[in-house]
Design a protein around this motif. Structure first.
Motif, mmCIF file in Angstrom:
data_model
loop_
_atom_site.group_PDB
_atom_site.id
_atom_site.type_symbol
_atom_site.label_atom_id
_atom_site.label_comp_id
_atom_site.label_asym_id
_atom_site.label_seq_id
_atom_site.Cartn_x
_atom_site.Cartn_y
_atom_site.Cartn_z
ATOM 1 N N ARG A 29 0.737 -1.419 0.237
ATOM 2 C CA ARG A 29 -0.226 -0.100 -0.243
ATOM 3 C C ARG A 29 0.940 0.953 -0.272
ATOM 4 N N GLY A 30 1.967 1.206 0.272
ATOM 5 C CA GLY A 30 3.459 2.370 -0.072
ATOM 6 C C GLY A 30 3.743 2.550 -0.629
ATOM 7 N N HIS A 31 3.535 1.490 -2.101
ATOM 8 C CA HIS A 31 4.508 1.574 -3.711
ATOM 9 C C HIS A 31 3.905 2.357 -4.434
ATOM 10 N N ILE A 32 4.314 2.960 -5.359
ATOM 11 C CA ILE A 32 3.910 3.108 -6.650
ATOM 12 C C ILE A 32 4.372 1.704 -7.229
ATOM 13 N N MET A 33 3.165 1.650 -8.159
ATOM 14 C CA MET A 33 3.440 0.305 -8.764
ATOM 15 C C MET A 33 3.401 -0.283 -10.336
ATOM 16 N N TYR A 34 4.027 -0.312 -11.112
ATOM 17 C CA TYR A 34 3.714 -0.427 -12.232
ATOM 18 C C TYR A 34 3.531 -1.810 -12.781
ATOM 19 N N TRP A 46 7.966 -0.099 -20.254
ATOM 20 C CA TRP A 46 6.776 0.738 -19.297
ATOM 21 C C TRP A 46 5.323 0.278 -20.003
ATOM 22 N N VAL A 47 4.517 0.337 -19.017
ATOM 23 C CA VAL A 47 2.749 0.855 -19.469
ATOM 24 C C VAL A 47 2.045 1.749 -18.900
ATOM 25 N N ALA A 48 2.306 1.414 -17.675
ATOM 26 C CA ALA A 48 1.257 2.216 -17.081
ATOM 27 C C ALA A 48 1.864 2.053 -15.400
ATOM 28 N N ARG A 49 1.455 3.214 -14.824
ATOM 29 C CA ARG A 49 1.858 3.302 -13.297
ATOM 30 C C ARG A 49 0.529 4.258 -12.657
ATOM 31 N N ILE A 50 0.644 3.272 -11.438
ATOM 32 C CA ILE A 50 0.349 3.313 -10.077
ATOM 33 C C ILE A 50 0.151 3.788 -8.616
ATOM 34 N N SER A 51 0.119 5.299 -8.149
ATOM 35 C CA SER A 51 0.217 5.480 -7.670
ATOM 36 C C SER A 51 0.178 4.949 -6.110
ATOM 37 N N PRO A 52 0.503 4.921 -4.822
ATOM 38 C CA PRO A 52 -0.022 4.005 -3.561
ATOM 39 C C PRO A 52 -1.279 3.857 -3.393
ATOM 40 N N GLY A 53 -2.125 5.019 -3.248
ATOM 41 C CA GLY A 53 -3.646 5.226 -3.010
ATOM 42 C C GLY A 53 -3.678 5.224 -4.192
ATOM 43 N N GLY A 54 -3.484 5.105 -5.769
ATOM 44 C CA GLY A 54 -4.431 4.520 -6.685
ATOM 45 C C GLY A 54 -4.968 5.805 -7.164
#
Length: 114
Positions: A29-34, A46-54
């Motif tokens: 929940r604390g990580h940016i994910m790709y 890379w194709v998409a990135r999302i912030s920790p909170g979404g």
């Protein structure tokens, strides 16, 4: 850290797939994910990135408007909804902790073919 992508398959152009990624071993929940992908003979991108909170997302320009990244922090799950798929989307797709894909886990094959 384990990153297990699933949900790939073969679809016709214009079709849709929803990829999932089960994440364990990190404070999700604390990580940016790709999401990223690698096509045969091509470099990883890379194709998409999302912030920790979404609440904040970013996309590679060629998938903008067709792909949607989301996450469920209560389940440590990452998702990629892919619509209006094109031949050039054919690749192995991975979830990762970083943009370069150095931390990517096991991928899932997506094949778009008529």
């Amino acid at each position: 850290v384990q990153l297990q992508a699933s949900g790939g398959g073969s679809v016709q152009p214009g079709g849709s797939l929803r990829l999932s990624c089960a994440v364990s071993g990190l404070p999700f929940r604390g990580h940016i994910m790709y999401w990223g992908r690698q096509a045969p003979g091509k470099e990883y991108e890379w194709v998409a990135r999302i912030s920790p909170g979404g609440g904040n997302t970013e996309y590679l320009d060629v998938v903008e408007g067709r792909f949607t990244v989301s996450r469920d922090n209560s389940k440590n799950m990452l998702y990629l909804q892919m619509d209006n798929l094109k031949h050039e989307d054919t690749a192995v797709y991975y979830c990762a902790e970083d943009r370069q894909g150095n931390t990517r886990g096991q991928g899932t094959q997506v094949t778009v073919s008529s």
